[in-house]
Design a protein around this motif. Structure first.
Motif, PDB file in Angstrom:
ATOM      1  N   LYS A   1       5.478  11.039   1.508  1.00 36.03           N
ATOM      2  CA  LYS A   1       4.897   9.742   0.759  1.00 36.03           C
ATOM      3  C   LYS A   1       5.520   8.589   1.429  1.00 36.03           C
ATOM      4  O   LYS A   1       6.289   8.464   1.670  1.00 36.03           O
ATOM      5  CB  LYS A   1       4.967   9.726  -0.745  1.00 36.03           C
ATOM      6  CG  LYS A   1       4.041   8.471  -1.156  1.00 36.03           C
ATOM      7  CD  LYS A   1       4.305   8.599  -2.779  1.00 36.03           C
ATOM      8  CE  LYS A   1       3.338   7.519  -3.545  1.00 36.03           C
ATOM      9  NZ  LYS A   1       3.236   7.899  -4.921  1.00 36.03           N
TER      10      LYS A   1
ATOM     11  N   ASN B   1       5.636   3.998   1.441  1.00 31.80           N
ATOM     12  CA  ASN B   1       5.035   2.806   1.068  1.00 31.80           C
ATOM     13  C   ASN B   1       5.103   1.771   1.920  1.00 31.80           C
ATOM     14  O   ASN B   1       6.314   1.757   2.910  1.00 31.80           O
ATOM     15  CB  ASN B   1       5.948   2.650  -0.191  1.00 31.80           C
ATOM     16  CG  ASN B   1       5.786   3.377  -1.438  1.00 31.80           C
ATOM     17  OD1 ASN B   1       4.865   4.037  -1.454  1.00 31.80           O
ATOM     18  ND2 ASN B   1       6.875   3.852  -1.845  1.00 31.80           N
TER      19      ASN B   1
ATOM     20  N   THR C   1      -1.749   3.910  10.157  1.00 33.03           N
ATOM     21  CA  THR C   1      -2.749   3.696   9.074  1.00 33.03           C
ATOM     22  C   THR C   1      -2.560   2.787   8.046  1.00 33.03           C
ATOM     23  O   THR C   1      -3.459   2.112   7.438  1.00 33.03           O
ATOM     24  CB  THR C   1      -3.151   5.186   8.386  1.00 33.03           C
ATOM     25  OG1 THR C   1      -3.193   6.278   9.450  1.00 33.03           O
ATOM     26  CG2 THR C   1      -3.892   5.355   7.420  1.00 33.03           C
ATOM     27  N   LEU C   2      -1.361   2.751   7.378  1.00 33.68           N
ATOM     28  CA  LEU C   2      -0.974   2.211   6.321  1.00 33.68           C
ATOM     29  C   LEU C   2      -1.019   0.449   6.884  1.00 33.68           C
ATOM     30  O   LEU C   2      -1.513  -0.537   5.949  1.00 33.68           O
ATOM     31  CB  LEU C   2       0.640   2.252   5.818  1.00 33.68           C
ATOM     32  CG  LEU C   2       0.404   3.453   5.066  1.00 33.68           C
ATOM     33  CD1 LEU C   2       1.642   3.690   4.321  1.00 33.68           C
ATOM     34  CD2 LEU C   2      -0.749   3.756   3.924  1.00 33.68           C
TER      35      LEU C   2
ATOM     36  N   VAL D   1       0.765  -1.192  -0.110  1.00 26.00           N
ATOM     37  CA  VAL D   1       0.031   0.102   0.101  1.00 26.00           C
ATOM     38  C   VAL D   1       0.749   1.252   0.048  1.00 26.00           C
ATOM     39  O   VAL D   1       2.112   1.318   0.389  1.00 26.00           O
ATOM     40  CB  VAL D   1      -0.923  -0.051   1.373  1.00 26.00           C
ATOM     41  CG1 VAL D   1      -1.825  -0.993   1.166  1.00 26.00           C
ATOM     42  CG2 VAL D   1      -0.172   0.132   2.641  1.00 26.00           C
ATOM     43  N   SER D   2       0.357   2.454  -0.484  1.00 24.75           N
ATOM     44  CA  SER D   2       1.128   3.638  -0.736  1.00 24.75           C
ATOM     45  C   SER D   2       0.227   4.897  -0.325  1.00 24.75           C
ATOM     46  O   SER D   2      -0.941   4.728  -1.025  1.00 24.75           O
ATOM     47  CB  SER D   2       1.774   3.851  -2.164  1.00 24.75           C
ATOM     48  OG  SER D   2       2.628   4.898  -2.198  1.00 24.75           O
ATOM     49  N   GLN D   3       0.899   5.862   0.324  1.00 23.41           N
ATOM     50  CA  GLN D   3      -0.313   6.938   0.548  1.00 23.41           C
ATOM     51  C   GLN D   3       0.678   8.283   0.824  1.00 23.41           C
ATOM     52  O   GLN D   3       1.627   8.231   1.516  1.00 23.41           O
ATOM     53  CB  GLN D   3      -1.173   6.784   1.649  1.00 23.41           C
ATOM     54  CG  GLN D   3      -2.216   7.769   1.784  1.00 23.41           C
ATOM     55  CD  GLN D   3      -3.258   7.214   3.024  1.00 23.41           C
ATOM     56  OE1 GLN D   3      -3.549   6.047   3.250  1.00 23.41           O
ATOM     57  NE2 GLN D   3      -3.817   8.267   3.684  1.00 23.41           N
ATOM     58  N   ASP D   4       0.270   9.338   0.391  1.00 20.49           N
ATOM     59  CA  ASP D   4       0.727  10.639   0.855  1.00 20.49           C
ATOM     60  C   ASP D   4       0.119  11.322   1.867  1.00 20.49           C
ATOM     61  O   ASP D   4      -1.077  11.187   2.352  1.00 20.49           O
ATOM     62  CB  ASP D   4       0.475  11.709  -0.204  1.00 20.49           C
ATOM     63  CG  ASP D   4       1.188  11.358  -1.770  1.00 20.49           C
ATOM     64  OD1 ASP D   4       2.413  10.899  -1.259  1.00 20.49           O
ATOM     65  OD2 ASP D   4       0.740  11.848  -2.682  1.00 20.49           O
ATOM     66  N   PHE D   5       1.129  11.887   3.064  1.00 23.75           N
ATOM     67  CA  PHE D   5       0.583  12.341   4.192  1.00 23.75           C
ATOM     68  C   PHE D   5       1.170  13.550   4.242  1.00 23.75           C
ATOM     69  O   PHE D   5       1.989  14.198   3.738  1.00 23.75           O
ATOM     70  CB  PHE D   5       1.304  11.605   5.509  1.00 23.75           C
ATOM     71  CG  PHE D   5       0.882  10.088   5.312  1.00 23.75           C
ATOM     72  CD1 PHE D   5      -0.562   9.521   6.159  1.00 23.75           C
ATOM     73  CD2 PHE D   5       1.083   8.940   4.578  1.00 23.75           C
ATOM     74  CE1 PHE D   5      -0.926   8.451   6.070  1.00 23.75           C
ATOM     75  CE2 PHE D   5       0.898   7.757   4.629  1.00 23.75           C
ATOM     76  CZ  PHE D   5      -0.282   7.362   5.203  1.00 23.75           C
TER      77      PHE D   5
ATOM     78  N   ALA E   1       1.535   7.454  10.096  1.00 24.51           N
ATOM     79  CA  ALA E   1       1.474   7.151   8.716  1.00 24.51           C
ATOM     80  C   ALA E   1       1.521   5.552   8.863  1.00 24.51           C
ATOM     81  O   ALA E   1       0.870   4.909   8.032  1.00 24.51           O
ATOM     82  CB  ALA E   1       2.520   7.594   7.872  1.00 24.51           C
TER      83      ALA E   1
ATOM     84  N   GLN F   1      -4.598  -0.702   6.704  1.00 23.43           N
ATOM     85  CA  GLN F   1      -5.155  -0.560   5.511  1.00 23.43           C
ATOM     86  C   GLN F   1      -4.356  -2.180   4.944  1.00 23.43           C
ATOM     87  O   GLN F   1      -5.370  -2.626   4.170  1.00 23.43           O
ATOM     88  CB  GLN F   1      -5.030   0.382   4.534  1.00 23.43           C
ATOM     89  CG  GLN F   1      -5.340   0.379   3.294  1.00 23.43           C
ATOM     90  CD  GLN F   1      -4.701   1.704   2.472  1.00 23.43           C
ATOM     91  OE1 GLN F   1      -4.535   2.720   3.308  1.00 23.43           O
ATOM     92  NE2 GLN F   1      -5.005   1.574   1.097  1.00 23.43           N
TER      93      GLN F   1
END
Length: 541
Positions: A418, A420, A371-372, A235-239, A368, A375
């Motif tokens: 970001k 990962n 959260t990841l 999973v990958s996300q910007d914070f 972060a 998910q």
């Protein structure tokens, strides 16, 4: 003769049936009744109707003695050939006679009949012999009745053969019903025995191994078969960065120094370069810029890259692309060098700052990661759920994070960052029925009792994945009731044919039975049937 109040021949179909039956038997039928309605219907269906027109006393004939009684001379009587008994009426009174009274003078001339309860059928009508019959002429004028003799000799013996046959059939049918009843009485008995066994609480632990290398439930190896699963996800996300710090940072960058002279030009560290907007930068290292040369008839200046840093901190030193000069040559009066040795910036300098700045904090990184991880776990569990096809999974939350968040991002000057994250889950799914079988076998060996899986509480402890064996091991904490074993076949065999007292004594003597209920059917059955197929034992837990 019919009494006026008789319920027979009140309907027209009765006369139709009598007409058909008399034709089949070749019989003649005459009616004597005081009811006008009955007489009218009898005439309609072509029967003889005998009417008494005189109110004087009449002779009477005893049906039992066949001896006429002498009546006064002025009296005229009509004697019935045979009584057509009322098939639908109630049996006669206790003296088995029915009397018909037309006038007060006739009240004593009752007609005496045979037992009215015997064979109330149309084929009991007796037709006298021809020589004993008298033709009776019926007219509208008032006239004396002509006496008609009655032959009673064969009243009880001259029934048609058809009646005898019917009586035989009735007797045979009645006997068959009795035999059938006896057979039903003997063979339809059933017994249902509901037994509630004694229970005892269980509190056991057993360690189990589940692997796809195991083919069947094994009590000796404490192992059950399973299916291997290996789920991997990323999973990958910007914070957004939330940290703020006070900073004073000098802008820095790289410029290319050009030399259009015919000789090399050395530059020492900290050499000053001035931008077009008059901001001063210093070189970080000493360099030698090679001389220019002619190539293919064209002059090519020498060049050398060098890093520079702003003279002071602040965002005002963030300069765009452009040319830089060396102020020292101008100050020395070396005009040719000032014009032919210069710098060129191809990438803007933007990292100069002073005051407060946004940075990535360690709290930002931990948030972060949480959260990841949540998910990633959800994605892996959803993928696993789509593959297990009803198998039991007990460690679906044990996701291993393969690429944790790097803490090197901490304190980095940025408004966003970001992250990962990769992870995996390795496990073995198994059938709950296989585990229940192993538990039943284990409890049987340990406690010699029967268990019902749905009444047990199972808690899984010490769940460990062994990557080398590709197996999942765990401990099962078992609590709930265990029940004394009941041998249903032996109980059925021992109770066959026993009566109420014997079966109570037998069941009471079995220590493993908490309670028992015996149901016998039908209602007349008073003992356990001797046929074991008629006996059923149900265990109520």
């Amino acid at each position: 003769m019919l009494p006026k109040s008789a319920r027979a021949f009140k309907k027209e179909e009765h006369f139709a049936s009598l007409r058909d039956e008399s034709k089949n038997l070749g019989k003649a039928v005459s009616f004597l009744c005081s009811s006008p309605e009955v007489n009218d219907l009898a005439k309609k269906y072509k029967f003889d109707v005998l009417l008494a027109r005189s109110s004087a006393p009449r002779k009477s004939v005893s049906h039992r003695t066949n001896v006429p009684h002498q009546a006064p001379k002025e009296t005229g009587s009509i004697n019935v050939v045979n009584q057509i008994e009322d098939f639908y009426a109630e049996p006669a009174t206790s003296n088995d006679s029915i009397s018909t009274t037309s006038t007060p003078e006739e009240s004593s001339d009752d007609l005496d009949f045979e037992d009215s309860t015997n064979n109330r059928r149309f084929d009991d009508v007796f037709v006298p012999e021809v020589e004993n019959q008298h033709n009776v002429k019926v007219s509208g004028a008032r006239e004396k009745a002509i006496p008609v003799e009655v032959n009673q000799r064969n009243y009880g013996n001259d029934r048609p053969r058809r009646s005898v046959h019917r009586i035989g059939l009735i007797v045979i049918s009645f006997a068959a019903i009795i035999v059938l009843g006896v057979v039903v009485f003997i063979t339809t008995g059933k017994a249902q025995i509901v037994i509630k066994p004694a229970d005892q609480p269980l509190d056991l632990r057993m360690t189990v191994s589940a692997s796809d290398n195991t083919s069947a439930v094994s009590l000796t190896g404490m192992a059950i078969p399973g299916q291997l699963f290996n789920i991997q996800k990323t999973v990958s996300q910007d914070f957004t960065a939330t940290g703020h710090v006070d900073v004073a940072q000098k802008a820095r960058g790289t410029i290319t120094v050009y030399n259009e002279l015919s000789v090399d030009q050395p530059l020492v560290a900290t050499t000053r370069f001035e931008s077009a907007d008059n901001h001063i930068f210093h070189t970080l290292t000493s360099i030698v810029v090679p001389a220019g040369k002619i190539s293919n008839g064209k002059f090519i200046p020498g060049k050398k890259d060098v890093q520079i840093i702003a003279d002071k901190a602040g965002s005002e030193y963030n300069v765009p692309v452009g040319s830089f000069t060396i102020p020292a040559f101008k100050e020395q009066g070396a005009t040719e060098k000032y014009q032919k040795v210069y710098g060129q910036l191809t990438t803007p300098i933007l990292n100069g700052t002073s005051g407060q700045s946004t940075v990535v904090t360690e709290t930002d990184l931990n948030s972060a990661k949480q959260t990841l991880t949540a998910q990633l776990t959800t994605n892996i569990q959803d993928e696993l759920k789509a593959q297990i096809d009803g198998l039991k999974i007990i460690n679906n939350s044990q996701v291993v994070i393969d690429s944790p968040v790097s803490t090197s991002l901490a304190d980095a000057k940025a408004t966003t960052f970001k992250v990962n994250l990769s992870g995996s889950l390795k496990t073995v799914g198994f059938k709950e029925s296989d585990l229940n079988t192993l538990i039943s076998q284990y409890v049987d060996i340990q406690k010699n009792v029967t268990v019902l899986p749905e009444k047990l509480t199972l808690v899984y402890e010490d769940i460990i994945w062994n990557d080398n064996k590709k197996a999942l091991s765990f401990t099962v904490h078992i609590t709930g009731p265990g029940y004394t074993k009941i041998d249903s076949e032996k109980i059925i065999s021992d109770l066959l044919g026993k009566n109420d007292a014997d079966m109570k004594a037998y069941l009471s003597a079995i220590s493993g039975i908490s309670s028992a209920r015996v149901s016998l059917s039908p209602f007349w059955v008073r003992s356990i049937p001797s046929n074991k197929d008629k006996v059923q034992v149900d265990i109520s837990y």
